[in-house]
Design a protein around this motif. Structure first.
Motif, mmCIF file in Angstrom:
data_model
loop_
_atom_site.group_PDB
_atom_site.id
_atom_site.type_symbol
_atom_site.label_atom_id
_atom_site.label_comp_id
_atom_site.label_asym_id
_atom_site.label_seq_id
_atom_site.Cartn_x
_atom_site.Cartn_y
_atom_site.Cartn_z
ATOM 1 N N ALA A 183 6.290 -10.584 3.792
ATOM 2 C CA ALA A 183 5.493 -11.237 2.958
ATOM 3 C C ALA A 183 4.705 -10.249 1.866
ATOM 4 O O ALA A 183 4.575 -10.079 0.837
ATOM 5 C CB ALA A 183 4.919 -12.516 3.143
ATOM 6 N N PHE A 184 4.067 -9.497 2.948
ATOM 7 C CA PHE A 184 3.193 -8.391 2.366
ATOM 8 C C PHE A 184 4.000 -7.372 1.507
ATOM 9 O O PHE A 184 3.505 -6.842 0.495
ATOM 10 C CB PHE A 184 2.441 -7.596 3.601
ATOM 11 N N THR A 185 4.956 -6.912 2.003
ATOM 12 C CA THR A 185 6.076 -5.966 1.792
ATOM 13 C C THR A 185 6.573 -6.680 0.165
ATOM 14 O O THR A 185 6.527 -5.907 -0.765
ATOM 15 C CB THR A 185 7.003 -5.568 2.559
ATOM 16 N N GLU A 186 6.790 -7.863 0.029
ATOM 17 C CA GLU A 186 7.494 -8.240 -1.073
ATOM 18 C C GLU A 186 6.544 -8.618 -2.118
ATOM 19 O O GLU A 186 6.914 -8.526 -3.311
ATOM 20 C CB GLU A 186 8.274 -9.413 -0.608
ATOM 21 N N ARG A 187 5.135 -8.679 -1.686
ATOM 22 C CA ARG A 187 4.237 -8.657 -2.716
ATOM 23 C C ARG A 187 4.061 -7.653 -3.384
ATOM 24 O O ARG A 187 3.730 -7.388 -4.584
ATOM 25 C CB ARG A 187 3.057 -9.387 -2.055
ATOM 26 N N ALA A 188 4.367 -6.458 -2.620
ATOM 27 C CA ALA A 188 4.003 -5.025 -3.039
ATOM 28 C C ALA A 188 5.510 -4.561 -3.950
ATOM 29 O O ALA A 188 5.053 -3.575 -4.992
ATOM 30 C CB ALA A 188 3.897 -4.206 -2.199
ATOM 31 N N VAL A 189 6.432 -4.942 -3.614
ATOM 32 C CA VAL A 189 7.649 -4.294 -4.200
ATOM 33 C C VAL A 189 8.823 -5.158 -4.927
ATOM 34 O O VAL A 189 9.741 -4.792 -5.322
ATOM 35 C CB VAL A 189 8.222 -3.100 -3.294
ATOM 36 N N GLY A 190 8.639 -6.442 -4.473
ATOM 37 C CA GLY A 190 9.595 -7.501 -4.987
ATOM 38 C C GLY A 190 10.279 -7.875 -3.824
ATOM 39 O O GLY A 190 10.067 -7.351 -2.716
ATOM 40 N N ARG A 191 11.264 -8.643 -4.264
ATOM 41 C CA ARG A 191 12.446 -8.989 -3.009
ATOM 42 C C ARG A 191 13.066 -7.992 -2.453
ATOM 43 O O ARG A 191 13.635 -7.174 -2.962
ATOM 44 C CB ARG A 191 13.461 -10.007 -3.715
ATOM 45 N N VAL A 192 12.960 -8.157 -1.168
ATOM 46 C CA VAL A 192 13.684 -7.084 -0.116
ATOM 47 C C VAL A 192 14.966 -7.933 0.185
ATOM 48 O O VAL A 192 15.175 -8.740 1.000
ATOM 49 C CB VAL A 192 13.140 -6.748 1.146
ATOM 50 N N ALA A 193 16.046 -7.043 0.032
ATOM 51 C CA ALA A 193 17.606 -7.492 0.168
ATOM 52 C C ALA A 193 18.005 -7.084 1.846
ATOM 53 O O ALA A 193 18.816 -7.627 2.274
ATOM 54 C CB ALA A 193 18.315 -6.922 -0.927
ATOM 55 N N GLY A 194 17.356 -5.981 2.267
ATOM 56 C CA GLY A 194 17.666 -5.470 3.756
ATOM 57 C C GLY A 194 16.635 -4.837 4.372
ATOM 58 O O GLY A 194 15.982 -3.956 3.679
ATOM 59 N N TRP A 195 16.760 -4.860 5.579
ATOM 60 C CA TRP A 195 15.701 -4.053 6.528
ATOM 61 C C TRP A 195 16.530 -3.247 7.708
ATOM 62 O O TRP A 195 17.657 -3.664 7.927
ATOM 63 C CB TRP A 195 14.833 -5.324 7.256
ATOM 64 N N THR A 196 16.129 -2.221 7.791
ATOM 65 C CA THR A 196 16.708 -1.266 8.930
ATOM 66 C C THR A 196 15.567 -0.714 9.711
ATOM 67 O O THR A 196 14.570 -0.152 9.202
ATOM 68 C CB THR A 196 17.399 -0.104 8.263
ATOM 69 N N ASP A 197 15.658 -1.163 10.997
ATOM 70 C CA ASP A 197 14.375 -0.180 11.913
ATOM 71 C C ASP A 197 14.749 1.067 12.096
ATOM 72 O O ASP A 197 15.806 1.297 12.706
ATOM 73 C CB ASP A 197 14.240 -1.338 13.164
ATOM 74 N N VAL A 198 13.834 1.710 11.835
ATOM 75 C CA VAL A 198 13.900 3.196 11.814
ATOM 76 C C VAL A 198 12.813 4.003 12.653
ATOM 77 O O VAL A 198 12.661 5.292 12.631
ATOM 78 C CB VAL A 198 14.147 3.818 10.294
ATOM 79 N N SER A 199 12.395 3.007 13.469
ATOM 80 C CA SER A 199 11.333 3.527 14.441
ATOM 81 C C SER A 199 11.759 4.751 15.346
ATOM 82 O O SER A 199 13.038 4.695 15.998
ATOM 83 C CB SER A 199 10.697 2.500 15.299
#
Length: 473
Positions: A183-199
């Motif tokens: 939710a924090f991320t989408e408030r900053a950049v808009g809707r997120v279509a996909g996530w990839t864990d790159v840790s």
């Protein structure tokens, strides 16, 4: 149970992936002629016949692209349960292939009129929504995805009606962060279509790549503690902008979540790269230039104490030795204590802005050869030598790289700086051995052991011979 048995058509899809200038690239073809989705980009694909799904993707790859793939090189990528806007649901098996023989070409001109490589982070338009769903799920690391389109949805991908739902797999490290971070991320950049864990493969390192529904890529990082969060946010706000594109831009920060959102940075990691001698020397000269720019940055307010105390600098030796002791060679502990005792009598060094973890794995090289730097959670005012500690191992037997670095840096280190650097390197080595042994990082352990061996042999601190044959200051 209601109804009869569920039968569906089965598709196979090729995800031929290679490394490109902007990161991984995938092979796509443009459908043409009297076929479904003509004019749209799609991965080479086809229907399953009387064969296994692996045999089918090998066959379809050859028929459509001319590439010869060994079945042993086929890797499962993602399975997509798909329903088009009008028609029967189907199951698609997407397979990753990174080795093949031949050059891709259009082999079926009645079905395809173009073929090419495209960055996974910048896919072409228009594209078949079904294929795009498979690629987005693949990038997110999900083993299974659902993509049931509604009647009236376009065949081509439209972020406004993206029907992709990811099904996480058992044991897969968070394909997406927790709801509050999303939710924090989408408030900053808009809707997120996909996530990839790159840790990195460490429990306390959590970084995700977030891909916007309307385009764009960002990185979301969760810090392991408040100290690291404050350091990174301070660096991103105070001195990283002065690098002129040499680092990411801070988009948003949340101290409660210990989270930051930053822009993506162009370039390939130097970690693991094998470069010809001339290019490698050019890279190390650019590293010297980058380090000098960082150290010349204005110290963030409030100004720290002008010098650092011996107690602060060397007071952690007992704790580091306790963790590393089972993995030290005979005589190492005595040597470390002797080095620290000598260092306590040195004049302290003034503080400058430092990156704090200045090493190859945090450096990216852009297509034009310029360097970028990431990961600022250890940035704080320290002596300049701090940023050389994790580069010393690269100078082992490579006077040319050492000379190139200091040529870019603009000056050699003074005798006092070299003495402090030798001590910092020994402490970092002991810390790295203990940490690496506890966290399954054998590279860190071996680097620490090499550093201690060089320290005991008196061959640790760099002192490149000036080109004119003089003596370093």
């Amino acid at each position: 149970m209601s109804g009869g048995r569920h039968t569906v058509p089965v598709d196979v899809h090729l995800l031929a992936v290679r490394d490109g200038e902007q990161g991984p690239e995938v092979l796509l073809s443009r459908r043409a002629g009297d076929v479904y989705a003509a004019g749209l980009w799609h991965a080479p694909s086809g229907h399953l016949e009387r064969e296994t799904v692996v045999a089918a993707v090998v066959r379809e790859t050859l028929e459509e692209t001319g590439l010869v793939v060994d079945p042993a090189d086929v890797r499962a990528a993602v399975t997509v349960h798909h329903r088009p806007p009008g028609g029967q649901a189907r199951v698609g098996f997407f397979f990753e292939v990174r080795r093949w023989h031949g050059t891709p070409q259009v082999r079926e001109p009645d079905k395809c009129d173009a073929i090419g490589w495209f960055p996974l982070a910048d896919l072409p338009e228009p594209m078949v929504a079904y294929c795009r769903a498979g690629l987005d799920a693949y990038r997110a690391g999900a083993p299974v995805a659902l993509h049931f389109q509604d009647p009236g949805d376009p065949i081509s991908y439209d972020p406004a009606v993206d029907r992709l739902l990811l099904v996480p797999g058992h044991g897969i490290r968070g394909a997406a962060p927790e709801e509050a971070v999303r939710a924090f991320t989408e408030r900053a950049v808009g809707r997120v279509a996909g996530w990839t864990d790159v840790s990195w493969a460490r429990e306390e390192s959590r970084v995700w790549q977030a891909r916007g529904a309307g385009g764009g890529t960002w990185y979301v990082k969760i810090h392991q503690n408040d100290r690291f969060h404050r350091r990174e946010v301070t660096a991103l706000r105070e001195w990283v902008p002065g690098l002129g594109g040499g680092g990411p831009r801070l988009v948003a920060a949340d101290p409660g979540l210990l989270a930051v959102v930053v822009t993506a940075v162009e370039g390939r990691p130097l970690h693991g790269a094998v470069l010809p001698g001339v290019e490698e020397r050019a890279v190390f000269r650019s590293l010297g230039v980058l380090a000098a720019r960082i150290h010349a940055s204005a110290l963030p307010p409030p100004p720290p104490t002008p010098t650092i105390t011996r107690a602060d600098r060397y007071g952690k030796v007992d704790r580091h030795l306790e963790a590393a002791r089972p993995h030290l060679a005979p005589g190492d502990e005595e040597h470390v204590r002797a080095v620290v005792e000598q260092a306590r009598r040195l004049e302290p060094l003034p503080l400058v802005v430092t990156h704090g973890d200045f090493q190859i794995r945090n450096i990216l090289r852009a297509a034009d050869g310029s360097l970028r730097i990431v990961d600022f959670e250890r940035s704080e005012p320290q002596p300049v030598v701090r940023d050389l500690v994790r580069l010393l191992d690269r100078f082992d037997g490579r006077e040319d790289l050492c000379r190139a670095f200091f040529d870019g840096y603009g000056r050699p280190f003074t005798a006092l700086e070299r003495a402090h650097l030798a001590t910092e390197a020994v402490l970092d080595a002991v810390s790295g051995i203990g940490y690496g042994a506890a966290h399954g990082d054998p590279e860190l352990v071996e680097r620490g052991r090499r550093t201690l061996a060089h320290s005991r042999a008196g061959t640790l601190a760099p002192s490149p011979t000036p080109p004119d044959g003089g003596t370093p200051s």
